[in-house]
Design a protein around this motif. Structure first.
Motif, PDB file in Angstrom:
ATOM      1  N   ARG A   1       3.951  12.471  14.527  1.00 56.74           N
ATOM      2  CA  ARG A   1       4.396  13.820  14.182  1.00 56.74           C
ATOM      3  C   ARG A   1       5.850  14.003  14.620  1.00 56.74           C
ATOM      4  N   GLN A   2       6.522  14.935  13.954  1.00 54.28           N
ATOM      5  CA  GLN A   2       7.909  15.229  14.294  1.00 54.28           C
ATOM      6  C   GLN A   2       8.139  16.732  14.182  1.00 54.28           C
TER       7      GLN A   2
ATOM      8  N   GLY B   1       4.329  12.857   4.776  1.00 50.26           N
ATOM      9  CA  GLY B   1       4.273  13.924   5.766  1.00 50.26           C
ATOM     10  C   GLY B   1       3.596  15.176   5.251  1.00 50.26           C
ATOM     11  N   THR B   2       2.900  15.863   6.159  1.00 50.86           N
ATOM     12  CA  THR B   2       2.254  17.123   5.825  1.00 50.86           C
ATOM     13  C   THR B   2       2.518  18.096   6.977  1.00 50.86           C
ATOM     14  N   GLN B   3       2.892  19.325   6.651  1.00 48.72           N
ATOM     15  CA  GLN B   3       3.301  20.306   7.659  1.00 48.72           C
ATOM     16  C   GLN B   3       2.083  20.959   8.296  1.00 48.72           C
ATOM     17  N   VAL B   4       2.062  20.980   9.615  1.00 46.08           N
ATOM     18  CA  VAL B   4       1.050  21.707  10.380  1.00 46.08           C
ATOM     19  C   VAL B   4       1.773  22.777  11.196  1.00 46.08           C
ATOM     20  N   THR B   5       1.376  24.017  11.010  1.00 48.57           N
ATOM     21  CA  THR B   5       1.967  25.134  11.752  1.00 48.57           C
ATOM     22  C   THR B   5       0.860  25.878  12.476  1.00 48.57           C
TER      23      THR B   5
ATOM     24  N   LEU C   1      -6.196  23.642  18.324  1.00 51.72           N
ATOM     25  CA  LEU C   1      -4.765  23.476  18.080  1.00 51.72           C
ATOM     26  C   LEU C   1      -3.944  24.465  18.894  1.00 51.72           C
ATOM     27  N   LYS C   2      -2.774  23.999  19.310  1.00 51.31           N
ATOM     28  CA  LYS C   2      -1.858  24.788  20.118  1.00 51.31           C
ATOM     29  C   LYS C   2      -0.528  24.933  19.381  1.00 51.31           C
ATOM     30  N   PRO C   3       0.253  25.961  19.706  1.00 56.10           N
ATOM     31  CA  PRO C   3       1.562  26.114  19.039  1.00 56.10           C
ATOM     32  C   PRO C   3       2.438  24.871  19.167  1.00 56.10           C
ATOM     33  N   GLU C   4       2.326  24.154  20.267  1.00 59.79           N
ATOM     34  CA  GLU C   4       3.146  22.952  20.450  1.00 59.79           C
ATOM     35  C   GLU C   4       2.707  21.784  19.574  1.00 59.79           C
ATOM     36  N   ASP C   5       1.600  21.943  18.855  1.00 66.37           N
ATOM     37  CA  ASP C   5       1.186  20.926  17.878  1.00 66.37           C
ATOM     38  C   ASP C   5       1.902  21.103  16.541  1.00 66.37           C
ATOM     39  N   THR C   6       2.668  22.164  16.398  1.00 66.00           N
ATOM     40  CA  THR C   6       3.398  22.408  15.167  1.00 66.00           C
ATOM     41  C   THR C   6       4.401  21.291  14.908  1.00 66.00           C
ATOM     42  N   ALA C   7       4.284  20.673  13.739  1.00 65.05           N
ATOM     43  CA  ALA C   7       5.137  19.540  13.388  1.00 65.05           C
ATOM     44  C   ALA C   7       4.800  19.086  11.976  1.00 65.05           C
ATOM     45  N   VAL C   8       5.624  18.191  11.453  1.00 64.85           N
ATOM     46  CA  VAL C   8       5.259  17.441  10.257  1.00 64.85           C
ATOM     47  C   VAL C   8       4.514  16.198  10.724  1.00 64.85           C
ATOM     48  N   TYR C   9       3.345  15.985  10.161  1.00 60.54           N
ATOM     49  CA  TYR C   9       2.497  14.860  10.551  1.00 60.54           C
ATOM     50  C   TYR C   9       2.573  13.762   9.496  1.00 60.54           C
ATOM     51  N   TYR C  10       2.726  12.540   9.967  1.00 55.95           N
ATOM     52  CA  TYR C  10       2.859  11.376   9.104  1.00 55.95           C
ATOM     53  C   TYR C  10       1.771  10.355   9.427  1.00 55.95           C
ATOM     54  N   CYS C  11       1.229   9.733   8.401  1.00 55.94           N
ATOM     55  CA  CYS C  11       0.396   8.568   8.624  1.00 55.94           C
ATOM     56  C   CYS C  11       1.227   7.318   8.360  1.00 55.94           C
ATOM     57  N   ALA C  12       0.863   6.253   9.033  1.00 48.21           N
ATOM     58  CA  ALA C  12       1.605   5.001   8.933  1.00 48.21           C
ATOM     59  C   ALA C  12       0.637   3.834   8.989  1.00 48.21           C
TER      60      ALA C  12
ATOM     61  N   VAL D   1       0.851  -1.186   0.000  1.00 47.61           N
ATOM     62  CA  VAL D   1       0.000   0.000   0.000  1.00 47.61           C
ATOM     63  C   VAL D   1       0.890   1.240   0.000  1.00 47.61           C
ATOM     64  N   GLN D   2       0.457   2.274  -0.713  1.00 51.02           N
ATOM     65  CA  GLN D   2       1.142   3.564  -0.676  1.00 51.02           C
ATOM     66  C   GLN D   2       0.221   4.568   0.023  1.00 51.02           C
ATOM     67  N   LEU D   3       0.821   5.444   0.831  1.00 49.19           N
ATOM     68  CA  LEU D   3       0.054   6.402   1.618  1.00 49.19           C
ATOM     69  C   LEU D   3       0.412   7.823   1.216  1.00 49.19           C
ATOM     70  N   GLN D   4      -0.595   8.673   1.113  1.00 50.04           N
ATOM     71  CA  GLN D   4      -0.399  10.073   0.753  1.00 50.04           C
ATOM     72  C   GLN D   4      -1.112  10.938   1.784  1.00 50.04           C
ATOM     73  N   ALA D   5      -0.332  11.652   2.591  1.00 47.87           N
ATOM     74  CA  ALA D   5      -0.910  12.532   3.611  1.00 47.87           C
ATOM     75  C   ALA D   5      -1.134  13.926   3.035  1.00 47.87           C
ATOM     76  N   SER D   6      -2.211  14.558   3.474  1.00 47.46           N
ATOM     77  CA  SER D   6      -2.522  15.915   3.029  1.00 47.46           C
ATOM     78  C   SER D   6      -3.363  16.614   4.090  1.00 47.46           C
ATOM     79  N   GLY D   7      -3.581  17.914   3.894  1.00 52.39           N
ATOM     80  CA  GLY D   7      -4.469  18.662   4.776  1.00 52.39           C
ATOM     81  C   GLY D   7      -3.781  19.582   5.750  1.00 52.39           C
ATOM     82  N   GLY D   8      -2.463  19.572   5.765  1.00 55.48           N
ATOM     83  CA  GLY D   8      -1.746  20.463   6.655  1.00 55.48           C
ATOM     84  C   GLY D   8      -1.850  21.909   6.208  1.00 55.48           C
ATOM     85  N   GLY D   9      -1.339  22.794   7.058  1.00 55.23           N
ATOM     86  CA  GLY D   9      -1.365  24.206   6.729  1.00 55.23           C
ATOM     87  C   GLY D   9      -1.046  25.064   7.928  1.00 55.23           C
ATOM     88  N   LEU D  10      -1.274  26.358   7.757  1.00 59.68           N
ATOM     89  CA  LEU D  10      -1.055  27.331   8.821  1.00 59.68           C
ATOM     90  C   LEU D  10      -2.399  27.664   9.467  1.00 59.68           C
TER      91      LEU D  10
END
Length: 124
Positions: free
Chosen positions: A37-38, A117-121, A83-94, A1-10
């Motif tokens: 997330r990382q 990965g998708t960036q959430v800021t 959402l909080k500032p500490e949630d800022t990260a690149v989010y990955y599904c696995a 299976v291949q996974l494509q994450a999306s939906g991140g943003g500011l």
């Protein structure tokens, strides 16, 4: 299976986002799914997962009550509220091909397939 994450943003603190993880090459019916997330300079941490085939879910303490994981045949979702500032990260599904006897958690080594990965800021 291949996974494509999306939906991140500011987004501003207190706002919401919904992340999607679209599967191709297979359906998600036989897979355990998790979100990680990382943040910069930090290790990858588990956010949420489906524990078993009965649909039991698990959340990291830092997101409990604010995030919700869900899924359908082809896509997994992570609804993120308040959402909080500490949630800022690149989010990955696995994902990992699962069976009915195994419970899954939030250790990265449990999962074989990863989205890009998708960036959430979260910032004002």
């Amino acid at each position: 299976v291949q996974l494509q994450a999306s939906g991140g943003g500011l987004v501003q603190p207190g706002g919401s986002l919904r992340l999607s993880c679209a599967a191709s090459g297979d359906t998600l019916d036989n897979y355990a799914i998790a979100w990680f997330r990382q943040a910069p300079g930090k290790e990858r941490e588990g956010v949420s997962c489906f524990v078993n085939s009965d649909g039991m879910t698990h959340y990291a303490d830092s997101v409990k009550g604010r995030f919700a994981i869900s899924r359908d045949k082809k896509t997994a979702y992570l609804q993120m509220n308040n959402l909080k500032p500490e949630d800022t990260a690149v989010y990955y599904c696995a994902a990992v091909l699962s069976d009915e006897y195994t419970d899954y958690g939030l250790w990265p080594d449990e999962y074989d397939y990863w989205g890009q990965g998708t960036q959430v800021t979260v910032s004002s």
